[in-house]
Design a protein around this motif. Structure first.
Motif, mmCIF file in Angstrom:
data_model
loop_
_atom_site.group_PDB
_atom_site.id
_atom_site.type_symbol
_atom_site.label_atom_id
_atom_site.label_comp_id
_atom_site.label_asym_id
_atom_site.label_seq_id
_atom_site.Cartn_x
_atom_site.Cartn_y
_atom_site.Cartn_z
ATOM 1 N N GLY A 1 37.651 65.646 -16.508
ATOM 2 C CA GLY A 1 36.559 67.491 -16.903
ATOM 3 C C GLY A 1 35.655 66.393 -16.874
ATOM 4 N N CYS A 2 35.323 66.034 -18.018
ATOM 5 C CA CYS A 2 33.486 65.164 -18.412
ATOM 6 C C CYS A 2 33.124 64.488 -17.072
ATOM 7 N N LEU A 3 34.244 62.760 -16.680
ATOM 8 C CA LEU A 3 33.427 62.577 -15.318
ATOM 9 C C LEU A 3 33.351 63.784 -14.550
ATOM 10 N N LYS A 4 34.288 64.436 -14.133
ATOM 11 C CA LYS A 4 33.922 65.303 -12.438
ATOM 12 C C LYS A 4 32.787 66.675 -12.917
ATOM 13 N N ASN A 5 32.385 66.785 -14.006
ATOM 14 C CA ASN A 5 30.959 67.892 -13.752
ATOM 15 C C ASN A 5 29.760 66.256 -14.604
ATOM 16 N N ILE A 6 29.915 65.283 -14.595
ATOM 17 C CA ILE A 6 29.042 64.417 -14.950
ATOM 18 C C ILE A 6 28.550 63.884 -12.999
ATOM 19 N N VAL A 7 29.586 64.505 -12.327
ATOM 20 C CA VAL A 7 29.140 63.784 -10.922
ATOM 21 C C VAL A 7 28.596 65.552 -10.674
ATOM 22 N N PHE A 8 29.263 66.110 -10.745
ATOM 23 C CA PHE A 8 28.746 67.846 -10.369
ATOM 24 C C PHE A 8 26.973 67.625 -10.506
ATOM 25 N N ILE A 9 26.630 67.554 -11.566
ATOM 26 C CA ILE A 9 25.563 67.648 -12.230
ATOM 27 C C ILE A 9 23.983 66.822 -11.472
ATOM 28 N N LYS A 10 25.155 65.366 -11.304
ATOM 29 C CA LYS A 10 24.174 64.020 -10.586
ATOM 30 C C LYS A 10 23.745 65.058 -9.250
ATOM 31 N N SER A 11 24.917 65.473 -9.115
ATOM 32 C CA SER A 11 24.510 65.097 -7.197
ATOM 33 C C SER A 11 23.740 67.290 -7.293
ATOM 34 N N LEU A 12 23.552 67.969 -8.119
ATOM 35 C CA LEU A 12 22.337 69.127 -8.361
ATOM 36 C C LEU A 12 21.478 68.147 -8.516
ATOM 37 N N ILE A 13 21.244 67.151 -9.007
ATOM 38 C CA ILE A 13 20.065 66.579 -9.202
ATOM 39 C C ILE A 13 19.028 65.847 -8.285
ATOM 40 N N GLN A 14 20.435 65.161 -7.157
ATOM 41 C CA GLN A 14 20.130 65.005 -6.130
ATOM 42 C C GLN A 14 19.618 65.876 -5.281
ATOM 43 N N GLN A 15 20.705 66.702 -5.226
ATOM 44 C CA GLN A 15 20.097 67.838 -4.100
ATOM 45 C C GLN A 15 18.199 68.105 -4.739
ATOM 46 N N GLU A 16 18.420 68.298 -5.615
ATOM 47 C CA GLU A 16 16.941 68.942 -6.442
ATOM 48 C C GLU A 16 15.960 67.283 -5.394
ATOM 49 N N ASN A 17 16.289 66.220 -5.278
ATOM 50 C CA ASN A 17 14.941 65.671 -5.442
ATOM 51 C C ASN A 17 15.395 64.961 -3.857
ATOM 52 N N ASN A 18 16.446 66.159 -3.283
ATOM 53 C CA ASN A 18 16.030 65.717 -1.749
ATOM 54 C C ASN A 18 17.148 64.193 -1.093
ATOM 55 N N ASP B 1 24.627 55.135 -6.426
ATOM 56 C CA ASP B 1 25.754 54.436 -6.843
ATOM 57 C C ASP B 1 26.991 54.415 -8.169
ATOM 58 N N GLU B 2 25.841 55.235 -9.596
ATOM 59 C CA GLU B 2 26.234 56.003 -10.212
ATOM 60 C C GLU B 2 27.433 56.870 -9.916
ATOM 61 N N ILE B 3 27.394 57.571 -9.402
ATOM 62 C CA ILE B 3 28.259 58.694 -8.459
ATOM 63 C C ILE B 3 29.055 58.541 -8.053
ATOM 64 N N LYS B 4 29.480 57.643 -6.832
ATOM 65 C CA LYS B 4 30.080 56.699 -6.338
ATOM 66 C C LYS B 4 30.824 55.958 -7.579
ATOM 67 N N GLU B 5 30.506 55.368 -8.483
ATOM 68 C CA GLU B 5 31.695 54.859 -9.350
ATOM 69 C C GLU B 5 32.197 55.513 -9.987
ATOM 70 N N ALA B 6 31.659 56.933 -10.500
ATOM 71 C CA ALA B 6 32.765 58.012 -11.077
ATOM 72 C C ALA B 6 33.445 58.294 -10.425
ATOM 73 N N LEU B 7 33.590 58.427 -9.375
ATOM 74 C CA LEU B 7 34.276 58.762 -8.183
ATOM 75 C C LEU B 7 35.570 57.918 -8.292
ATOM 76 N N LYS B 8 35.106 56.391 -7.931
ATOM 77 C CA LYS B 8 36.532 55.674 -8.158
ATOM 78 C C LYS B 8 37.116 55.300 -9.347
ATOM 79 N N ILE B 9 36.658 56.016 -10.420
ATOM 80 C CA ILE B 9 36.835 55.768 -12.046
ATOM 81 C C ILE B 9 37.600 57.234 -11.628
#
Length: 355
Positions: free
Chosen positions: A301-318, A324-332
């Motif tokens: 649950g933690c890792l999925k939502n870390i990915v979720f929030i980091k993707s929101l940050i990505q969207q805000e930064n266009n 690489d952080e999101i990719k690594e989390a998804l691999k785990i």
């Protein structure tokens, strides 16, 4: 063992005895069904036919055709409104007993709605009493989706009775909001309470802001702006994250708080929004580290939502490409959550949006 209950092996004699008893029950059920269908074909609408539907529905409340026939019978009492009111209220009692036995049967809830609208048609409905009934039913099963859905139905009809009395309508909804708080604090995994809260927040906010003449109070102060609501609920949900990081109800609500336009549009600047996202990342990172200390691996649950929030940050930064952080989390996640492995692989390939 199944669900903690030890299986009991029946002897051949016991199996034959059980089969014989089951056959008797099946024959009785089929005979009763045939008898009722014959009554319906003959358009028999009387007390005897009504009692027959009682018998069959006590055995099988999912038999929706019998509920339909029951309503046909009840409608024949309509010419005498005094009698009709009495028989509708009797049926409400019959349905209540059924709901206590089968609280998740759609057809019973559906029939109760029908009875109440019939009472509305003759001006004899009591929504406050019905509200008390559904409150007691939710005490028996506080996470019953059907019960929560029915509660919203009752509340909406209580609002209709208020007509244009906005202070009363606001009071009803504030009470419901407080009710969700109580239920959530009692059980953070109560998804229905979180869902109801998500429905109430924008509704109460709009009621207050579209009608500036409504009286102010400590309860309404929370809804003066979306940021204060967000801060309040992020603080409340933090307890749920620390206590039950494996609980999906808490995570779904957090995702709604962080991504819904109702809250996002309330920020004065992108920087303020990013600050909140990063604060939540810190909370979840901390919980995940605690979980790793206890279990030796990341919490799903933690890792999925870390990915979720980091993707929101990505969207805000266009940013379009996954970091690489999101990719690594998804691999785990493909390793620690194998049931959803293909979903994570699709996200890694950019075929499925993360948020």
């Amino acid at each position: 063992m199944q669900h903690g209950v030890k299986r009991v092996s029946l002897s051949e004699e016991a199996k034959r005895s059980k089969l014989e008893k089951d056959q008797i029950k099946i024959k009785k059920y089929r005979d009763l069904t045939s008898e009722i269908f014959e009554l319906r074909d003959k358009k028999t609408y009387n007390d005897e036919a009504l009692l027959k539907t009682n018998e069959i529905l006590l055995i099988n409340p999912e038999f929706y055709t019998m509920w339909n026939y029951r309503r046909e019978i009840l409608n024949t009492y309509k010419p005498d409104l005094t009698v009709y009111e009495d028989i509708l209220n009797q049926d409400l009692n019959f349905v209540l007993a059924q709901l206590k036995r089968f609280p998740k049967c759609y057809w019973i809830w559906n029939h109760r709605r029908w009875l109440l609208f019939e009472l509305v048609s003759i001006g004899k409905v009591n929504w406050k009493y019905e509200f008390g009934i559904v409150s007691k039913l939710l005490e028996l099963d506080q996470r019953n989706y059907h019960g929560w859905h029915y509660r919203r139905f009752v509340v909406s009809n209580m609002e209709l009775e208020c007509k244009d009395d906005l202070p009363k309508i606001l009071k009803i909804n504030l009470d419901e909001f407080n009710y969700t708080t109580q239920k959530i604090q009692k059980d953070f995994s109560n998804f229905s309470a979180w869902h109801n809260r998500a429905k109430l927040i924008p509704k109460i906010h709009d009621l207050i802001h579209k009608n500036q003449g409504l009286p102010s109070s400590s309860e309404t102060d929370l809804f003066q702006n979306t940021k204060s609501i967000l801060d309040n609920d992020l603080e409340m949900i933090k307890t749920g994250i620390y206590m039950s990081p494996e609980d999906t109800s808490v995570w779904y609500y957090l995702q709604w708080l962080l991504s819904d336009p109702f809250f996002k549009n309330g920020f004065e600047s992108k920087e303020d929004y990013l600050e909140v996202l990063n604060q939540q990342l810190q909370v979840i990172d901390e919980v995940n580290e605690m979980e790793k200390e206890d279990t030796g691996k990341d919490n799903v649950g933690c890792l999925k939502n870390i990915v979720f929030i980091k993707s929101l940050i990505q969207q805000e930064n266009n940013q379009d490409k996954l970091t690489d952080e999101i990719k690594e989390a998804l691999k785990i996640l493909t390793e620690i959550d194998p049931l959803r492995k293909n979903k994570y692989l699709q996200q890694l390939a950019g075929k499925v949006e993360i948020c």
